[in-house]
Design a protein around this motif. Structure first.
Motif, PDB file in Angstrom:
ATOM      1  N   THR A   1      30.515   3.217  60.084  1.00 59.76           N
ATOM      2  CA  THR A   1      29.735   4.362  60.512  1.00 59.76           C
ATOM      3  C   THR A   1      28.276   4.244  60.071  1.00 59.76           C
ATOM      4  O   THR A   1      27.378   4.737  60.735  1.00 59.76           O
ATOM      5  CB  THR A   1      30.314   5.672  59.966  1.00 59.76           C
ATOM      6  OG1 THR A   1      30.511   5.512  58.569  1.00 59.76           O
ATOM      7  CG2 THR A   1      31.598   6.037  60.646  1.00 59.76           C
ATOM      8  N   ILE A   2      28.045   3.627  58.936  1.00 59.87           N
ATOM      9  CA  ILE A   2      26.673   3.522  58.465  1.00 59.87           C
ATOM     10  C   ILE A   2      25.866   2.577  59.349  1.00 59.87           C
ATOM     11  O   ILE A   2      24.788   2.887  59.817  1.00 59.87           O
ATOM     12  CB  ILE A   2      26.609   3.044  56.998  1.00 59.87           C
ATOM     13  CG1 ILE A   2      27.188   4.128  56.096  1.00 59.87           C
ATOM     14  CG2 ILE A   2      25.186   2.725  56.583  1.00 59.87           C
ATOM     15  CD1 ILE A   2      27.349   3.701  54.673  1.00 59.87           C
ATOM     16  N   ILE A   3      26.427   1.383  59.582  1.00 59.37           N
ATOM     17  CA  ILE A   3      25.660   0.412  60.354  1.00 59.37           C
ATOM     18  C   ILE A   3      26.217   0.334  61.765  1.00 59.37           C
ATOM     19  O   ILE A   3      27.342  -0.097  62.011  1.00 59.37           O
ATOM     20  CB  ILE A   3      25.678  -0.974  59.674  1.00 59.37           C
ATOM     21  CG1 ILE A   3      24.979  -0.838  58.328  1.00 59.37           C
ATOM     22  CG2 ILE A   3      24.984  -2.005  60.542  1.00 59.37           C
ATOM     23  CD1 ILE A   3      25.022  -2.068  57.500  1.00 59.37           C
ATOM     24  N   ASP A   4      25.407   0.783  62.668  1.00 59.30           N
ATOM     25  CA  ASP A   4      25.785   0.785  64.076  1.00 59.30           C
ATOM     26  C   ASP A   4      25.351  -0.548  64.670  1.00 59.30           C
ATOM     27  O   ASP A   4      24.192  -0.928  64.606  1.00 59.30           O
ATOM     28  CB  ASP A   4      25.053   1.957  64.754  1.00 59.30           C
ATOM     29  CG  ASP A   4      25.489   2.127  66.183  1.00 59.30           C
ATOM     30  OD1 ASP A   4      26.227   1.235  66.661  1.00 59.30           O
ATOM     31  OD2 ASP A   4      25.102   3.131  66.792  1.00 59.30           O
ATOM     32  N   HIS A   5      26.338  -1.284  65.258  1.00 58.89           N
ATOM     33  CA  HIS A   5      26.018  -2.640  65.701  1.00 58.89           C
ATOM     34  C   HIS A   5      25.109  -2.679  66.917  1.00 58.89           C
ATOM     35  O   HIS A   5      24.515  -3.706  67.222  1.00 58.89           O
ATOM     36  CB  HIS A   5      27.318  -3.410  65.979  1.00 58.89           C
ATOM     37  CG  HIS A   5      28.013  -3.760  64.714  1.00 58.89           C
ATOM     38  ND1 HIS A   5      27.536  -4.699  63.841  1.00 58.89           N
ATOM     39  CD2 HIS A   5      29.125  -3.248  64.137  1.00 58.89           C
ATOM     40  CE1 HIS A   5      28.321  -4.772  62.786  1.00 58.89           C
ATOM     41  NE2 HIS A   5      29.304  -3.893  62.932  1.00 58.89           N
ATOM     42  N   SER A   6      25.000  -1.535  67.601  1.00 55.92           N
ATOM     43  CA  SER A   6      24.152  -1.524  68.788  1.00 55.92           C
ATOM     44  C   SER A   6      22.667  -1.517  68.407  1.00 55.92           C
ATOM     45  O   SER A   6      21.810  -1.772  69.240  1.00 55.92           O
ATOM     46  CB  SER A   6      24.472  -0.296  69.637  1.00 55.92           C
ATOM     47  OG  SER A   6      24.148   0.864  68.900  1.00 55.92           O
ATOM     48  N   LYS A   7      22.375  -1.239  67.143  1.00 50.11           N
ATOM     49  CA  LYS A   7      20.971  -1.125  66.744  1.00 50.11           C
ATOM     50  C   LYS A   7      20.350  -2.485  66.458  1.00 50.11           C
ATOM     51  O   LYS A   7      21.040  -3.427  66.057  1.00 50.11           O
ATOM     52  CB  LYS A   7      20.858  -0.252  65.502  1.00 50.11           C
ATOM     53  CG  LYS A   7      21.040   1.219  65.828  1.00 50.11           C
ATOM     54  CD  LYS A   7      20.825   2.050  64.590  1.00 50.11           C
ATOM     55  CE  LYS A   7      20.932   3.524  64.940  1.00 50.11           C
ATOM     56  NZ  LYS A   7      20.890   4.346  63.745  1.00 50.11           N
ATOM     57  N   THR A   8      19.028  -2.549  66.600  1.00 47.28           N
ATOM     58  CA  THR A   8      18.332  -3.781  66.266  1.00 47.28           C
ATOM     59  C   THR A   8      18.214  -3.882  64.758  1.00 47.28           C
ATOM     60  O   THR A   8      18.438  -2.913  64.029  1.00 47.28           O
ATOM     61  CB  THR A   8      16.922  -3.786  66.861  1.00 47.28           C
ATOM     62  OG1 THR A   8      16.212  -2.731  66.226  1.00 47.28           O
ATOM     63  CG2 THR A   8      16.933  -3.593  68.352  1.00 47.28           C
ATOM     64  N   ASN A   9      17.843  -5.053  64.306  1.00 46.28           N
ATOM     65  CA  ASN A   9      17.717  -5.260  62.860  1.00 46.28           C
ATOM     66  C   ASN A   9      16.695  -4.308  62.249  1.00 46.28           C
ATOM     67  O   ASN A   9      16.912  -3.754  61.180  1.00 46.28           O
ATOM     68  CB  ASN A   9      17.295  -6.705  62.581  1.00 46.28           C
ATOM     69  CG  ASN A   9      18.495  -7.626  62.639  1.00 46.28           C
ATOM     70  OD1 ASN A   9      19.632  -7.160  62.474  1.00 46.28           O
ATOM     71  ND2 ASN A   9      18.254  -8.892  62.911  1.00 46.28           N
ATOM     72  N   ALA A  10      15.578  -4.139  62.955  1.00 52.22           N
ATOM     73  CA  ALA A  10      14.528  -3.267  62.423  1.00 52.22           C
ATOM     74  C   ALA A  10      15.047  -1.845  62.273  1.00 52.22           C
ATOM     75  O   ALA A  10      14.812  -1.186  61.267  1.00 52.22           O
ATOM     76  CB  ALA A  10      13.324  -3.286  63.350  1.00 52.22           C
ATOM     77  N   GLU A  11      15.810  -1.391  63.285  1.00 52.58           N
ATOM     78  CA  GLU A  11      16.349  -0.037  63.224  1.00 52.58           C
ATOM     79  C   GLU A  11      17.299   0.132  62.053  1.00 52.58           C
ATOM     80  O   GLU A  11      17.317   1.142  61.376  1.00 52.58           O
ATOM     81  CB  GLU A  11      17.051   0.303  64.543  1.00 52.58           C
ATOM     82  CG  GLU A  11      16.069   0.777  65.611  1.00 52.58           C
ATOM     83  CD  GLU A  11      16.723   0.890  66.967  1.00 52.58           C
ATOM     84  OE1 GLU A  11      17.710   0.171  67.217  1.00 52.58           O
ATOM     85  OE2 GLU A  11      16.223   1.686  67.768  1.00 52.58           O
ATOM     86  N   LYS A  12      18.102  -0.937  61.848  1.00 52.87           N
ATOM     87  CA  LYS A  12      19.067  -0.882  60.741  1.00 52.87           C
ATOM     88  C   LYS A  12      18.332  -0.753  59.414  1.00 52.87           C
ATOM     89  O   LYS A  12      18.702   0.036  58.546  1.00 52.87           O
ATOM     90  CB  LYS A  12      19.921  -2.153  60.740  1.00 52.87           C
ATOM     91  CG  LYS A  12      21.085  -2.098  61.713  1.00 52.87           C
ATOM     92  CD  LYS A  12      21.919  -3.352  61.524  1.00 52.87           C
ATOM     93  CE  LYS A  12      22.425  -3.839  62.870  1.00 52.87           C
ATOM     94  NZ  LYS A  12      22.880  -5.225  62.795  1.00 52.87           N
ATOM     95  N   LEU A  13      17.266  -1.545  59.271  1.00 52.61           N
ATOM     96  CA  LEU A  13      16.495  -1.494  58.034  1.00 52.61           C
ATOM     97  C   LEU A  13      15.873  -0.115  57.847  1.00 52.61           C
ATOM     98  O   LEU A  13      15.854   0.442  56.758  1.00 52.61           O
ATOM     99  CB  LEU A  13      15.395  -2.564  58.039  1.00 52.61           C
ATOM    100  CG  LEU A  13      15.892  -3.978  57.783  1.00 52.61           C
ATOM    101  CD1 LEU A  13      14.777  -4.977  57.998  1.00 52.61           C
ATOM    102  CD2 LEU A  13      16.445  -4.100  56.374  1.00 52.61           C
ATOM    103  N   LEU A  14      15.385   0.431  58.966  1.00 56.77           N
ATOM    104  CA  LEU A  14      14.791   1.759  58.891  1.00 56.77           C
ATOM    105  C   LEU A  14      15.830   2.791  58.475  1.00 56.77           C
ATOM    106  O   LEU A  14      15.542   3.712  57.709  1.00 56.77           O
ATOM    107  CB  LEU A  14      14.172   2.154  60.240  1.00 56.77           C
ATOM    108  CG  LEU A  14      12.793   1.565  60.503  1.00 56.77           C
ATOM    109  CD1 LEU A  14      12.338   1.903  61.904  1.00 56.77           C
ATOM    110  CD2 LEU A  14      11.788   2.078  59.473  1.00 56.77           C
ATOM    111  N   ASP A  15      17.061   2.601  58.988  1.00 59.41           N
ATOM    112  CA  ASP A  15      18.129   3.510  58.603  1.00 59.41           C
ATOM    113  C   ASP A  15      18.350   3.513  57.098  1.00 59.41           C
ATOM    114  O   ASP A  15      18.612   4.549  56.486  1.00 59.41           O
ATOM    115  CB  ASP A  15      19.443   3.083  59.283  1.00 59.41           C
ATOM    116  CG  ASP A  15      19.535   3.682  60.670  1.00 59.41           C
ATOM    117  OD1 ASP A  15      18.613   4.446  61.005  1.00 59.41           O
ATOM    118  OD2 ASP A  15      20.502   3.384  61.388  1.00 59.41           O
TER     119      ASP A  15
END
Lengths: 614, 321
Positions: free
Chosen positions: A113-127
């Motif tokens: 739930t925390i890391i959504d695989h549809s997101k880009t790397n940058a988005e994940k880092l921002l999360d």
């Protein structure tokens, strides 16, 4: 034998309740409640329950305290102590062994739930650095108890005493309002206005308002706010920017930097004046309704403020016993800020040696300090018996309301503010705290002239009738309700009769001393002169012809002032009431003690003095 | 009849009042923001008109600030963070001093919270070995705390090593600001506290007239008011900028002996080593740091554009003439 986890968790969860009234740790009752909670699906006998308790207390020694402590356990025994911590450890040990696979599963789902695989790397880092989201998550994870407690603690810490709120409310309802006109912050306005305003002689001569009647926003702004119009002259070089001195520039007619002229329509000033006057009438009426009297004298509304009083004197040689006691003292000493002068410290030592400890039994002292004097000032306050409780910063602004950022005003950094130390002596319960903040934002005036806002702050702090003294004051510092002393004042004016009596005595004594010393000097001079005259005849003016001591002229001046003001007796009673001691006594009286002195004549006086200098 | 009367009134009055109303007043008006605060609750500092751009109206100074910012960025180490628990700060720094022989020219201690443990650092650490000579020390805390510390800092041993030179002030914009001090330690105060203080100390000798390669005086002022962009961080940019603009040194250390929590993370800043229990990245390594310093040098080099623009002492001018 297996440990019954249900019993263990039951003990941990309800450890407080089962020891308290009405159960009081009775094992039979605890068993009954346990049965109730478990329902019908997991029934055990009382003997099983007892043996389980014995096993648990056997594994974690001393975790369950039995009152009589006899073995084996009896249903009528009483548990008087449960060590939750060791029970929790036991539970932890047992559950970890049995529930580990389950836990892993939980972690796994959380992860997804925390890391959504549809997101880009940058988005994940921002999360990851999205702290708002983190806040929500932790809140969910957090125990509601912890959350509630932390909210409660925060609330408690942010709660201020009602006395602060009441004092603030009273000031809001009763303190006179100053005329306030907001500033326009839209730079384009002043550019447009510069085109339609005709300036000559550094004054606004005319304005062609017809040219902007279509621009309704601008028109409204002009009607309601202060604008600063660029004063562009033939020599002005716009690329240089604004003059550091602006309206205080001495070379207004040759300075190539840009200057401004304040533009406020007359109608706006008039409107503001009327609005403020109307408000102040309401405030004055409010003052007559004493809904909160703490810290004020008993007749705030009807009592006349004492007219300004002052004594011209050398503060260093003045006898402070003459003045009596004060609720508030301001001192603005001329600190010797030249650090390199070897004799510079002399002044500081003299200041430190002033007997300021005589002026107050309990009260507040405000001390202006600069640079190096901040530390000296703090030390002096301590020596005089004060505790530094606040440091007010005066943020100095210029004509345009900007802070002062140019002109090498400090040694290492530019100075945009000045410090005012606030010291308290004793335990003055009659102060009204936290009405104002520890900042004053106000424009600079003549060199070393301090902002008048301070007088207002003080009046709210101690009430309008407390005795107030200013040391090292100048002519612009004198004001109703204040006693001012300093060597740059003109003349002397005293209305309080006991102070006057003591001052006269002081003058008498010191003039006698002076005469004596003068006689001595005269004698010596005569001798010298005689000697000199014998040697040379050129010396024509003997030094005994020098002007007389200035103190005697002060005395004349003082009587003159008394006479010119037509002041005779009316301040006898008030004088004694105004000493800080008496003031406090009256302050502590409840409001219904207030004598009704609302005679029309006095009200007029009141207005005159209370609103006179606003 | 009635409406006509009104109409005629309006008609006759309007042009008159218009002509009168826009005429400029002769008296200069100043607002009393202290009074305004009591009656309207609007904080006095909100009315300062150059909060967002302090050098508004001074193109030369604006250019100076831009040039300095560029030059400082060009000669800055990469950002370093050192995540250390509060009780490990002094031992870690001791290790840096004794084993790694690290030395800093600018050391800033503290940030804008009240639960700081500054005293142990000042009393237990051989600061004079951590700070080079000449070096600059900035200590940020509440005015109350500074007062408490001044007992220590005014002792002869301390005062000899570190000369107190300026007192800086940081002002939050209102009570909603993350930098509003709140009611902590506010039991005795008479006025509500709205400021943070900083002691700026100098160790060793620098002269403002001749040491332009080490310090640039009178660029910044001793007052910062919170700007809009400064929120949601533990340390507002202003605090770093004052130190950067004043000293040309590139070895800068910031010690935060307080927990700031995850609501207000401690961000990294290029040119600084930041030591805090809540720093966002833990990447400090003494060897790497020394490598960075040898790459960029110990001081930001002089630049002509800056030299022309920056305020200088008149003494120097007289010598040049």
């Amino acid at each position: 034998m297996m440990i019954n986890l249900d019993i263990l968790t039951f003990l941990i969860d309800n450890n407080l309740d089962i020891l308290k009234y009405p159960i009081l740790g009775k094992i039979v009752d605890i068993f009954a409640i346990f049965q109730m909670i478990m329902g019908s699906n997991n029934r055990i006998t009382i003997d099983d329950f007892l043996s389980q308790l014995q096993i648990i207390s056997g594994i974690t020694e001393g975790s369950i305290g039995i009152k009589d402590g006899v073995n084996p356990l009896d249903p009528d025994e009483i548990i008087d102590f449960i060590d939750v911590f060791s029970l929790k450890i036991l539970l932890n040990q047992l559950t970890q062994r049995t529930v580990t696979p389950k836990k892993k599963e939980v972690v796994g789902t959380n992860h997804e739930t925390i890391i959504d695989h549809s997101k880009t790397n940058a988005e994940k880092l921002l999360d990851l650095i999205d702290f708002k989201q983190a806040e929500n998550k932790t809140n969910l994870q957090n125990d509601t108890l912890v959350k509630n407690l932390s909210i409660k603690v925060k609330k408690l810490l942010a709660t201020e005493p009602k006395s602060f709120q009441l004092a603030r409310e009273r000031s809001k309802e009763t303190f006179p309002v100053s005329e306030y006109i907001p500033k326009c912050n839209d730079k384009s306005h002043s550019v447009i206005l510069a085109d339609i305003i005709y300036i000559a002689n550094n004054k606004i001569q005319s304005i062609q308002i017809s040219k902007i009647t279509d621009n309704i926003d601008l028109l409204d702004c002009v009607k309601s706010k202060i604008h600063f119009i660029p004063n562009i002259k033939p020599q002005t070089d716009l690329s240089l920017g604004d003059c550091s001195y602006l309206d205080t520039c001495h070379k207004l007619n040759s300075c190539r930097y840009l200057h401004y002229i304040q533009y406020i329509p007359e109608s706006l000033v008039e409107e503001t004046k009327q609005r403020t006057q109307a408000l102040n009438e309401i405030k004055l009426d409010n003052l007559k309704l004493p809904f909160y009297t703490h810290g004020y004298c008993c007749s705030t509304a009807s009592k006349v403020k004492l007219p300004p009083q002052w004594i011209k004197c050398d503060v260093r040689k003045f006898d402070f016993d003459i003045l009596g006691k004060f609720s508030v003292v301001i001192a603005d000493p001329a600190w010797n800020i030249h650090m390199n002068l070897p004799y510079g410290t002399c002044n500081d030592i003299e200041l430190l040696e002033l007997p300021l400890d005589k002026l107050q039994d309990e009260g507040v002292l405000f001390l202006w300090v600069t640079g190096r004097a901040i530390e000296i000032g703090k030390d002096s306050l301590k020596n005089w018996g004060y505790e530094v409780v606040n440091e007010i910063s005066w943020i100095k602004t210029n004509q345009l309301g900007r802070t002062i950022v140019t002109g090498r005003t400090g040694h290492w950094l530019n100075h945009s503010k000045e410090h005012l130390l606030v010291g308290v002596k004793g335990n003055p319960l009659w102060l009204n705290k936290h009405i104002d903040v520890d900042l004053i934002v106000s424009t600079t005036r003549e060199t070393s002239r301090k902002p008048d806002e301070l007088y207002e702050i003080i009046e709210r702090l101690v009430g309008p009738h407390a005795r107030k003294l200013e040391i090292f004051g100048r002519d612009h510092n004198i004001r109703p309700g204040w006693f001012t002393i300093g060597n740059q004042l003109t003349g002397t004016c005293i209305h309080e009769l006991d102070v006057k009596r003591k001052y006269d005595k002081f003058i008498e004594v010191s003039s006698k001393q002076k005469q004596q010393s003068q006689k001595k000097r005269q004698h010596n001079n005569n001798n010298i002169n005689n000697n000199r005259q014998q040697s040379s005849a050129s010396l024509t003016v003997p030094s005994n012809m020098m002007p007389q001591a200035p103190l005697s002229s002060n005395k004349e001046n003082y009587y003159y002032n008394m006479a010119s003001r037509g002041v005779n007796m009316p301040y006898i009673g008030q004088n004694s009431m105004n000493t800080s001691f008496n003031n406090n006594v009256f302050n502590s009286l409840p409001s219904y003690y207030m004598p009704s002195l609302n005679e029309p004549q006095q009200q007029q006086h009141q207005k005159q003095y209370y609103y006179g200098y606003q | 009849m009635f409406s006509q009367e009104i109409y005629s009134n309006v008609k006759t009055n309007e042009p008159k009042t218009k002509r009168v109303s826009f005429r400029a007043t002769k008296e200069f008006h100043t607002n009393n923001y202290t009074n305004h605060y009591v009656h309207n609750g609007s904080f006095p500092q909100k009315h300062v008109s150059n909060i967002e751009n302090t050098v508004d109206g001074y193109p030369k100074l604006q250019k100076l600030f831009q040039e300095k910012e560029r030059q400082i960025a060009n000669y800055a180490t990469k950002p370093f963070g050192c995540k250390v628990n509060i009780d490990q700060i002094v031992p870690t720094l001791n290790k840096w001093i004794q084993k790694d022989h690290l030395c800093f020219d600018v050391v800033m201690i503290g940030c804008l919270t009240d639960n700081q443990f500054i005293y142990p650092i000042l009393s237990q650490l051989p600061l004079d070995r951590l700070v080079s000579k000449p070096g600059f020390l900035f200590i940020w805390a509440s005015a109350h705390k500074i007062n408490e510390l001044s007992k220590l800092l005014n002792t002869e041993i301390w005062a000899k090593k570190f000369r107190r030179s300026e007192e800086l002030v940081f002002v939050p914009i209102d009570k909603n600001s993350p930098f509003y001090p709140g009611l902590d330690q506010d039991d005795t105060s008479l006025m509500e506290k709205m400021q943070w203080h900083c002691w700026m100390c100098i160790t060793g000798t620098v002269r403002r007239s001749t040491d332009g390669h080490l310090i640039h005086c009178n660029v910044d002022t001793d007052l910062s008011i919170e700007t809009q962009g400064a929120q949601n961080v533990a340390v507002p940019e202003h605090l770093y900028k004052v130190a950067e603009n004043f000293s040309t040194a590139t070895r800068r250390l910031h010690i935060i002996p307080a927990r700031t929590g995850w609501e207000t993370p401690v961000k990294l800043r290029s040119g600084w080593v930041i030591m805090s229990p809540d720093i966002m990245l833990d990447n400090f390594n003494p060897k790497k740091y020394r490598g960075e310093i040898s790459r960029i040098g110990c001081n930001v080099p002089l630049k002509n554009e800056i030299e022309v623009l920056r305020p200088k002492s008149p003494v120097q001018k007289a010598q040049q003439n």
